[in-house]
Design a protein around this motif. Structure first.
Motif, short mmCIF file in Angstrom:
data_model
loop_
_atom_site.label_atom_id
_atom_site.label_comp_id
_atom_site.label_asym_id
_atom_site.label_seq_id
_atom_site.Cartn_x
_atom_site.Cartn_y
_atom_site.Cartn_z
N SER A 193 -2.02 12.98 -1.93
CA SER A 193 -3.29 12.72 -1.23
C SER A 193 -4.34 13.76 -1.57
N VAL A 194 -3.91 15.01 -1.72
CA VAL A 194 -4.85 16.07 -2.07
C VAL A 194 -5.31 15.93 -3.52
N SER B 257 -0.38 5.95 4.05
CA SER B 257 0.86 6.24 3.33
C SER B 257 1.24 7.71 3.44
N ALA B 258 0.25 8.61 3.47
CA ALA B 258 0.55 10.04 3.65
C ALA B 258 1.12 10.30 5.04
N ALA B 259 0.57 9.62 6.06
CA ALA B 259 1.10 9.75 7.41
C ALA B 259 2.54 9.25 7.49
N ALA B 260 2.80 8.12 6.84
CA ALA B 260 4.16 7.57 6.81
C ALA B 260 5.12 8.53 6.12
N GLY C 248 -1.11 7.34 -6.16
CA GLY C 248 -0.70 8.14 -5.01
C GLY C 248 -0.20 7.28 -3.87
N PHE C 249 -0.91 6.18 -3.62
CA PHE C 249 -0.49 5.26 -2.56
C PHE C 249 0.88 4.67 -2.87
N ALA C 250 1.10 4.25 -4.09
CA ALA C 250 2.38 3.65 -4.47
C ALA C 250 3.52 4.64 -4.32
N ALA C 251 3.31 5.87 -4.79
CA ALA C 251 4.38 6.88 -4.72
C ALA C 251 4.72 7.21 -3.27
N VAL D 231 6.58 4.18 -1.51
CA VAL D 231 7.98 4.07 -1.94
C VAL D 231 8.83 5.17 -1.32
N ALA D 232 8.35 6.40 -1.41
CA ALA D 232 9.13 7.53 -0.91
C ALA D 232 9.38 7.43 0.60
N SER D 233 8.34 7.07 1.35
CA SER D 233 8.51 6.98 2.80
C SER D 233 9.47 5.85 3.16
#
Length: 334
Positions: free
Chosen positions: A34-35, A181-184, A256-259, A262-264
């Motif tokens: 996200s950064v 997605s970063a929050a998740a 970034g959104f996709a990564a 998936v990770a979350s």
């Protein structure tokens, strides 16, 4: 104070210190993408990650029980607390070493390696190798593979769905989506990593005779572990953030959104369904590699990725070796 109480307090203190180092070491897991895509400013991203870690910790009871009761059998009495103390020290030391060199290694595997290393030297200690294989080694191998494959597939789907979109509008839209997605990702990190500290604290309480149930997690343990992880996360781990955010691949908002998505998803499935303690570092890093490979294979800086994989491989034995040395030093005190 009794010797048992002093020993338990010492283990809890070092476990919370590990929790704090885990926070700033693994802050990159939640916010680097996200950064790097400028979806969030660094401080806003860190604050979001800290809050997410705090929330996620309250859903990690299953992982905590696996860590506290399933990987090693400790000797009886106060001596067992010395084993846990040395094991956590080994994990802290490895966290600091890899943080210094900017390598996103696994705090989880550092903790597991530390516990195993100290247990190997303890009279009466037994490593449950079958459980180590099932709950640590297999997930350690599978989670990066799953992250890599799913990262590639999800990114290909996004590219196909938005193949006619204008790049400028897409980037703006995915920057907003990355907030979600970063929050998740942050909540998933809390489910996994705060839970591991909770497992150590409960193990200390049970072994020291201060609770009779080895799987019960008192409310104050949830709050304390979550708070320390959140504080560590907000302190930031900029060396590792730079490695994940820029050195592996140059990420855009869609990547970034996709990564992060998936990770979350992988973290949630393992924490809530399998109750397996997996590495958030391995998961997000492999997802970034998979997403990057959709551009072209050479877009991923495989030399950097190779160094990261080497750090993954040596984390468990390195933390175990440090914990062995720590146990030799602290054994006379317990």
């Amino acid at each position: 104070m009794s010797p048992e109480l002093i020993a338990v307090l010492a283990v809890i203190a070092v476990a919370l210190l590990f929790d704090y180092t885990n926070g700033f070491h693994d802050a990159a897991n939640a916010i680097a993408t996200s950064v790097s895509t400028r979806a969030l400013t660094p401080r806003i991203a860190l604050l979001l990650a800290a809050v997410g870690n705090f929330v996620g910790a309250h859903f990690g009871a299953g992982v905590a029980k696996t860590v506290g009761d399933g990987l090693v059998t400790l000797p009886t009495g106060v001596a067992s607390l010395g084993v846990v103390f040395a094991g956590v020290l080994g994990a802290i030391a490895w966290n600091l070493i890899t943080w210094y060199f900017g390598l996103p290694s696994s705090s989880s595997h550092a903790l597991f390696g530390g516990l195993v290393g100290a247990t190997l030297l303890a009279t009466g200690g037994v490593v449950q190798w079958a459980n180590i294989g099932e709950k640590v080694i297999i997930p350690m191998v599978l989670s990066p593979v799953v992250g890599l494959v799913l990262g590639y597939l999800v990114m290909m789907i996004i590219l196909w769905l938005f193949r006619k979109g204008q790049p400028g509008k897409l980037n703006r839209g995915f920057r907003w989506a990355q907030t979600v997605s970063a929050a998740a990702m942050s909540i998933g990190h809390g489910m996994q990593d705060a839970a591991k500290t909770m497992g150590i604290v409960v193990l200390a309480l049970y072994t020291g005779g201060f609770q009779s149930d080895k799987t019960h997690i008192p409310g104050w343990v949830f709050w304390t572990s979550a708070t320390m992880l959140a504080l560590g996360t907000y302190a930031g781990g900029w060396r590792i953030i730079r490695t994940l955010g820029r050195k592996i691949i140059d990420l855009g908002p869609p990547e970034g959104f996709a990564a992060e998505t998936v990770a979350s998803a992988v973290l949630y499935f393992n924490a809530l369904v399998l109750k397996a303690p997996i590495s958030t570092t391995h998961t997000i890093t492999s997802a970034i590699m998979g997403v990057g490979a959709t551009k072209r294979i050479s877009a991923v800086r495989w030399n950097v990725a190779g160094n990261i994989v080497i750090a993954w491989i040596i984390t468990f034995p390195a933390a175990a070796a440090i914990a062995c040395l720590a146990y030799l030093l602290v054994r006379p005190l317990f």
